[in-house]
Motif scaffolding. Structure first.
Motif, PDB file in Angstrom:
ATOM      1  N   ASP B   7      20.195 -65.975 -81.049  1.00  0.00           N
ATOM      2  CA  ASP B   7      19.649 -65.069 -81.902  1.00  0.00           C
ATOM      3  C   ASP B   7      18.484 -65.630 -82.662  1.00  0.00           C
ATOM      4  O   ASP B   7      17.451 -64.931 -82.547  1.00  0.00           O
ATOM      5  CB  ASP B   7      20.744 -64.362 -82.698  1.00  0.00           C
ATOM      6  CG  ASP B   7      20.726 -62.871 -82.642  1.00  0.00           C
ATOM      7  OD1 ASP B   7      21.021 -62.407 -81.403  1.00  0.00           O
ATOM      8  OD2 ASP B   7      20.648 -62.530 -83.798  1.00  0.00           O
ATOM      9  N   ASP B   8      18.681 -66.600 -83.247  1.00  0.00           N
ATOM     10  CA  ASP B   8      17.719 -67.330 -84.271  1.00  0.00           C
ATOM     11  C   ASP B   8      16.719 -67.734 -83.115  1.00  0.00           C
ATOM     12  O   ASP B   8      15.398 -67.825 -83.474  1.00  0.00           O
ATOM     13  CB  ASP B   8      18.214 -68.609 -84.725  1.00  0.00           C
ATOM     14  CG  ASP B   8      18.185 -68.894 -86.218  1.00  0.00           C
ATOM     15  OD1 ASP B   8      18.455 -67.779 -86.829  1.00  0.00           O
ATOM     16  OD2 ASP B   8      17.793 -69.706 -86.680  1.00  0.00           O
ATOM     17  N   LEU B  10      15.574 -66.427 -80.495  1.00  0.00           N
ATOM     18  CA  LEU B  10      14.764 -65.150 -80.166  1.00  0.00           C
ATOM     19  C   LEU B  10      13.765 -64.580 -81.315  1.00  0.00           C
ATOM     20  O   LEU B  10      12.837 -64.320 -80.928  1.00  0.00           O
ATOM     21  CB  LEU B  10      15.931 -64.055 -79.802  1.00  0.00           C
ATOM     22  CG  LEU B  10      15.270 -62.916 -79.235  1.00  0.00           C
ATOM     23  CD1 LEU B  10      14.114 -62.971 -78.216  1.00  0.00           C
ATOM     24  CD2 LEU B  10      16.432 -61.776 -79.119  1.00  0.00           C
ATOM     25  N   VAL B  11      14.469 -64.754 -82.498  1.00  0.00           N
ATOM     26  CA  VAL B  11      13.542 -64.409 -83.554  1.00  0.00           C
ATOM     27  C   VAL B  11      12.541 -65.266 -83.780  1.00  0.00           C
ATOM     28  O   VAL B  11      11.201 -65.125 -84.061  1.00  0.00           O
ATOM     29  CB  VAL B  11      14.415 -64.297 -84.951  1.00  0.00           C
ATOM     30  CG1 VAL B  11      13.666 -64.034 -86.089  1.00  0.00           C
ATOM     31  CG2 VAL B  11      15.425 -63.257 -84.824  1.00  0.00           C
ATOM     32  N   VAL B  12      12.765 -66.561 -83.533  1.00  0.00           N
ATOM     33  CA  VAL B  12      11.520 -67.495 -83.640  1.00  0.00           C
ATOM     34  C   VAL B  12      10.481 -67.183 -82.724  1.00  0.00           C
ATOM     35  O   VAL B  12       9.284 -67.176 -82.946  1.00  0.00           O
ATOM     36  CB  VAL B  12      12.041 -68.962 -83.224  1.00  0.00           C
ATOM     37  CG1 VAL B  12      10.920 -69.736 -83.240  1.00  0.00           C
ATOM     38  CG2 VAL B  12      12.971 -69.331 -84.640  1.00  0.00           C
ATOM     39  N   LEU B  14       9.987 -64.310 -81.118  1.00  0.00           N
ATOM     40  CA  LEU B  14       9.193 -63.053 -81.424  1.00  0.00           C
ATOM     41  C   LEU B  14       8.118 -63.365 -82.446  1.00  0.00           C
ATOM     42  O   LEU B  14       7.121 -62.820 -82.337  1.00  0.00           O
ATOM     43  CB  LEU B  14      10.268 -62.277 -81.908  1.00  0.00           C
ATOM     44  CG  LEU B  14      11.136 -61.250 -80.836  1.00  0.00           C
ATOM     45  CD1 LEU B  14      12.216 -60.638 -81.447  1.00  0.00           C
ATOM     46  CD2 LEU B  14       9.959 -60.270 -80.220  1.00  0.00           C
ATOM     47  N   THR B  15       8.601 -63.968 -83.554  1.00  0.00           N
ATOM     48  CA  THR B  15       7.528 -64.288 -84.567  1.00  0.00           C
ATOM     49  C   THR B  15       6.467 -64.985 -84.049  1.00  0.00           C
ATOM     50  O   THR B  15       5.145 -64.643 -84.211  1.00  0.00           O
ATOM     51  CB  THR B  15       8.360 -65.305 -85.806  1.00  0.00           C
ATOM     52  OG1 THR B  15       9.686 -64.657 -86.257  1.00  0.00           O
ATOM     53  CG2 THR B  15       7.351 -65.467 -86.841  1.00  0.00           C
ATOM     54  N   LEU B  17       5.040 -64.984 -81.076  1.00  0.00           N
ATOM     55  CA  LEU B  17       4.440 -64.496 -80.388  1.00  0.00           C
ATOM     56  C   LEU B  17       3.829 -63.223 -81.156  1.00  0.00           C
ATOM     57  O   LEU B  17       2.398 -62.959 -80.588  1.00  0.00           O
ATOM     58  CB  LEU B  17       5.213 -63.666 -79.239  1.00  0.00           C
ATOM     59  CG  LEU B  17       5.790 -64.477 -78.119  1.00  0.00           C
ATOM     60  CD1 LEU B  17       7.131 -63.733 -77.492  1.00  0.00           C
ATOM     61  CD2 LEU B  17       4.835 -64.902 -77.128  1.00  0.00           C
ATOM     62  N   VAL B  18       4.175 -62.806 -81.954  1.00  0.00           N
ATOM     63  CA  VAL B  18       3.591 -61.807 -82.743  1.00  0.00           C
ATOM     64  C   VAL B  18       2.222 -62.351 -83.680  1.00  0.00           C
ATOM     65  O   VAL B  18       1.234 -62.004 -83.541  1.00  0.00           O
ATOM     66  CB  VAL B  18       4.633 -61.107 -83.804  1.00  0.00           C
ATOM     67  CG1 VAL B  18       3.482 -60.482 -84.990  1.00  0.00           C
ATOM     68  CG2 VAL B  18       5.375 -60.201 -83.128  1.00  0.00           C
TER      69      VAL B  18
END
Lengths: 146, 146
Positions: B7-8, B10-12, B14-15, B17-18
């Motif tokens: 999960d962690d 994935l969030v990294v 996403l961050t 990529l944004v």
DNA sequence: TGTAGATACTTGAGCAACTCAACTATTGAG
DNA sequence: CTCAATAGTTGAGTTGCTCAAGTATCTACA
């Protein structure tokens, strides 16, 4: 050919949304940095310091001028978070090494920033992987226009 | 409970990529601004000027201090793109009005910025609407953490 | 070996973009 | 009529950045 005005509108929306998401993330990151007594640039440098690495490498990672890194690292060093260690093999080079406190502060920063990001993306639920995949397609594009 | 480390990660992702997408968009925008002889802040102000509006409104839109807007508008006025017109009904207020050249330059800026954004998102094809919908969910979140 | 050119880092000048505090002019509410 | 609130400006100060120049060091090659 698709509907040009509608297409335009969609691109505008996408642009706005990407900026909005990035803005929220950056705002969160900066808030945590401030709590830890760091400027945004110092915090950004800190999270990009894993093992000992030449200052040049950090300048490349941050894609900024080397002279900029000098100032940022001065701040981190003054706060006792990082030290410059001369490379015996190449005396031009100084390796940046996290102190114990620097390591601690860096972990805190990444952990808390991640928690904020997690909160931001939480509403998506399992769709998060989907969002990642779509953004990855965008990221895969070579830099358009010279 | 889901897999925390994954999960962690994935969030990294996403961050990152944004930030990457936003960085590309901003870089494109700034390049066009520079071509038109504008600083990024001036360009941003310009695209947010539609009809005549009080300076205060622009400060709100840009969410910055009013004194900041003074300087930015000084630059736009010096370049002949905008004029300050006193509001007869409230003599504290000055309305910002685009000149003909200002209007022209503003249209050019939005058009070209849009073309760049279009190019960036082109790889997605019809999935663009999907990306928008996902980002809209993120945007809908109230600002987390005080 | 010796020297010419590249490279790492620092310094200093300078700019852009911002904030904050203080000020003027004006408005609106009691 | 007065007093608090508001619009805009000014000036001081910070951050984050670039560019040009300088020092120290390394590398390649003639």
């Amino acid at each position: 050919m698709s509907d040009a005005p509608a297409d335009d509108q969609l691109v505008v929306e996408l642009t706005d949304l990407v900026f909005l998401a990035a803005g929220r993330l950056r705002q969160g990151f900066n808030a945590i940095a401030a709590e830890l007594g760091l400027t945004p640039a110092q915090a950004l440098a800190l999270v990009n310091l894993r093992g000992p690495a030449p200052m040049r490498d950090l300048a490349d990672i941050l894609s900024c001028d080397a002279s900029n890194v000098t100032g940022i690292v001065d701040g981190l060093e003054k706060r006792g978070l990082v030290t410059r260690r001369p490379d015996p093999a190449d005396r031009r080079v100084k390796h940046l090494v996290l102190t114990t406190e620097g390591s601690r502060r860096r972990d805190q920063l990444t952990t808390e920033a991640n928690a904020r990001a997690e909160a931001l993306f939480a509403a998506l639920g399992p769709d998060r992987t989907h969002l990642r995949d779509l953004l990855a397609v965008v990221a895969a594009r070579q830099d358009p226009q010279p």
